[in-house]
Scaffold this active site. Structure first.
Site, PDB file in Angstrom:
ATOM      1  N   PRO A  52      18.472  -7.592  -1.610  1.00 18.05           N
ATOM      2  CA  PRO A  52      19.263  -6.542  -2.262  1.00 18.05           C
ATOM      3  C   PRO A  52      20.276  -7.118  -3.242  1.00 18.05           C
ATOM      4  O   PRO A  52      20.796  -6.400  -4.096  1.00 18.05           O
ATOM      5  CB  PRO A  52      19.940  -5.828  -1.091  1.00 18.05           C
ATOM      6  CG  PRO A  52      19.788  -6.718   0.091  1.00 18.05           C
ATOM      7  CD  PRO A  52      18.633  -7.625  -0.157  1.00 18.05           C
ATOM      8  N   GLU A 107      20.493 -11.702   7.756  1.00 21.23           N
ATOM      9  CA  GLU A 107      21.479 -11.705   6.666  1.00 21.23           C
ATOM     10  C   GLU A 107      20.991 -12.497   5.462  1.00 21.23           C
ATOM     11  O   GLU A 107      21.763 -12.777   4.550  1.00 21.23           O
ATOM     12  CB  GLU A 107      22.814 -12.267   7.149  1.00 21.23           C
ATOM     13  CG  GLU A 107      23.445 -11.487   8.278  1.00 21.23           C
ATOM     14  CD  GLU A 107      23.613 -10.007   7.936  1.00 21.23           C
ATOM     15  OE1 GLU A 107      24.209  -9.703   6.898  1.00 21.23           O
ATOM     16  OE2 GLU A 107      23.120  -9.178   8.718  1.00 21.23           O
ATOM     17  N   ARG A 110      -1.938  -3.942  -9.814  1.00 20.02           N
ATOM     18  CA  ARG A 110      -2.617  -2.826 -10.466  1.00 20.02           C
ATOM     19  C   ARG A 110      -2.676  -2.992 -11.991  1.00 20.02           C
ATOM     20  O   ARG A 110      -3.450  -2.325 -12.658  1.00 20.02           O
ATOM     21  CB  ARG A 110      -1.975  -1.478 -10.086  1.00 20.02           C
ATOM     22  CG  ARG A 110      -0.584  -1.277 -10.613  1.00 20.02           C
ATOM     23  CD  ARG A 110      -0.008   0.037 -10.132  1.00 20.02           C
ATOM     24  NE  ARG A 110      -0.521   1.188 -10.842  1.00 20.02           N
ATOM     25  CZ  ARG A 110      -0.103   1.602 -12.034  1.00 20.02           C
ATOM     26  NH1 ARG A 110       0.846   0.932 -12.689  1.00 20.02           N
ATOM     27  NH2 ARG A 110      -0.612   2.673 -12.601  1.00 20.02           N
ATOM     28  N   ASP A 145       1.681   5.178 -17.877  1.00 17.89           N
ATOM     29  CA  ASP A 145       2.567   5.214 -16.715  1.00 17.89           C
ATOM     30  C   ASP A 145       3.985   5.591 -17.089  1.00 17.89           C
ATOM     31  O   ASP A 145       4.429   5.311 -18.204  1.00 17.89           O
ATOM     32  CB  ASP A 145       2.709   3.799 -16.114  1.00 17.89           C
ATOM     33  CG  ASP A 145       1.509   3.372 -15.324  1.00 17.89           C
ATOM     34  OD1 ASP A 145       0.727   4.235 -14.940  1.00 17.89           O
ATOM     35  OD2 ASP A 145       1.385   2.150 -15.103  1.00 17.89           O
TER      36      ASP A 145
HETATM   37  N1  ADE Z   1      15.572  -6.866   1.240  1.00 11.29           N
HETATM   38  C1  ADE Z   1      16.419  -5.996   1.825  1.00 11.29           C
HETATM   39  N2  ADE Z   1      16.718  -4.988   0.988  1.00 11.29           N
HETATM   40  C2  ADE Z   1      16.050  -5.249  -0.172  1.00 11.29           C
HETATM   41  C3  ADE Z   1      15.960  -4.592  -1.417  1.00 11.29           C
HETATM   42  N3  ADE Z   1      16.633  -3.473  -1.678  1.00 11.29           N
HETATM   43  N4  ADE Z   1      15.201  -5.135  -2.370  1.00 11.29           N
HETATM   44  C4  ADE Z   1      14.528  -6.267  -2.139  1.00 11.29           C
HETATM   45  N5  ADE Z   1      14.569  -6.928  -0.981  1.00 11.29           N
HETATM   46  C5  ADE Z   1      15.318  -6.436  -0.010  1.00 11.29           C
END
Ligand code: ADE
Length: 278
Positions: A122, A149, A191, A206
């Site tokens: 994230p 984590e 794809r 797309d």
């Molecule tokens: N791992 C945990 N959350 C994630 C996300 N939003 N994007 C990519 N990998 C992740």
């Protein structure tokens, strides 16, 4: 193209054997190897994580396990569990097959002598359709799935000696780990390999490929539960249909993702359509 995924939950990657990706595996244009990270753990408990330096909640994945795993996968000295396609459909035409589009892997780009390492997190750069397009030219992509984590940062820093490393996020929310993000990213990439999605036009149209969201689509019957398909779609006038589709894409984008319009070249006619929709 070869994809390798290193994870502590190999079974999470099973969906990669299905549908279009399964077809690409059957056609021999995609190979997927899944590797259990615990195979590189050295203690009796096969532990892959430890408490974070500096304190705080959760666990951090250990560099002594990830380092050798990524070295071996980069060197190709470990095959992992090679996924087989779930559905034999080589001899049956698929609904999206189009004559004249032959399945092939892309040629490797010039700077692809090192494999690409994608680390979903994230905290990464947002993954986009442009990334999917660029990465569909790769010969070898390795995904490192972190849990808990995350992975000790030195793993990512050190991997830059053997890989081109990209830390990417699939959206502003937190998943339990990288596995589901790998499914998303792998599907978006594969794809786009010619012949995997039979109809080349369908990815040219797309959402995002022209910077706009795609407008609505319709099929038979003409009237369903009292709702009619827009008559322009029966006009047989391709220019009119294309214009209508562009108008719908513009209006949907304005309603749902207006910020995307800042990056689209708008004609005066486009602008008039947007003004009428305000
Ligand atoms: N791992 C945990 N959350 C994630 C996300 N939003 N994007 C990519 N990998 C992740």
């Amino acid at each position: 193209m070869r994809l390798d995924v290193v994870t502590i939950f190999p079974e999470y990657l099973d969906p990669l054997r299905h549908a279009l990706l399964g077809k690409a595996i059957e056609q021999g244009i995609l190979t997927v190897g899944v590797h259990d990270l615990r195979g590189w753990a050295t203690d009796v408990h096969k532990s892959v994580d430890d408490s974070p330096y500096g304190g705080g909640p959760g666990m951090v994945m250990k560099p002594e396990v990830w380092g050798p795993a990524l070295d071996d996968v980069a060197a190709g000295t470990t095959e992992g569990q090679v996924l087989e396609s779930s559905l034999p459909h080589l001899d049956k035409p698929r609904h999206d097959d189009v004559e004249g589009v032959t399945a092939r892997a892309y040629d490797a780009g010039e700077d692809s002598d090192l494999p690409l390492l994608i680390v979903p997190t994230p905290a990464g750069k947002p993954f986009t359709q442009a990334d999917a397009q660029a990465w569909s030219n790769e010969e070898h992509i390795v995904f490192a799935c972190g849990r808990y984590e995350g992975i000790d940062q030195r793993v990512v820093d050190d991997a830059a000696q053997r890989y081109r490393v990209r830390e990417v996020s699939i959206g502003d929310y937190v998943l339990i780990g990288g596995e589901v993000a790998v499914l998303v990213i792998a599907e978006a990439i594969v794809r786009l390999i010619p012949g995997v999605l039979g109809n080349r036009r369908s990815h040219e149209e797309d959402s995002f490929s022209d910077g706009l969201l795609e407008g609505p689509s319709y099929t038979k019957p003409r009237v369903w539960r009292g709702l009619e398909v827009p008559p322009v779609l029966f006009s047989g006038n391709h220019a009119l249909v294309d214009r209508w589709r562009r108008d719908q894409a513009l209006l949907r984008t304005q309603a749902v993702r207006p910020e995307l319009l800042n990056h689209v070249a708008l004609t005066p006619q486009d602008q008039a359509v947007l003004d009428s929709g305000r």
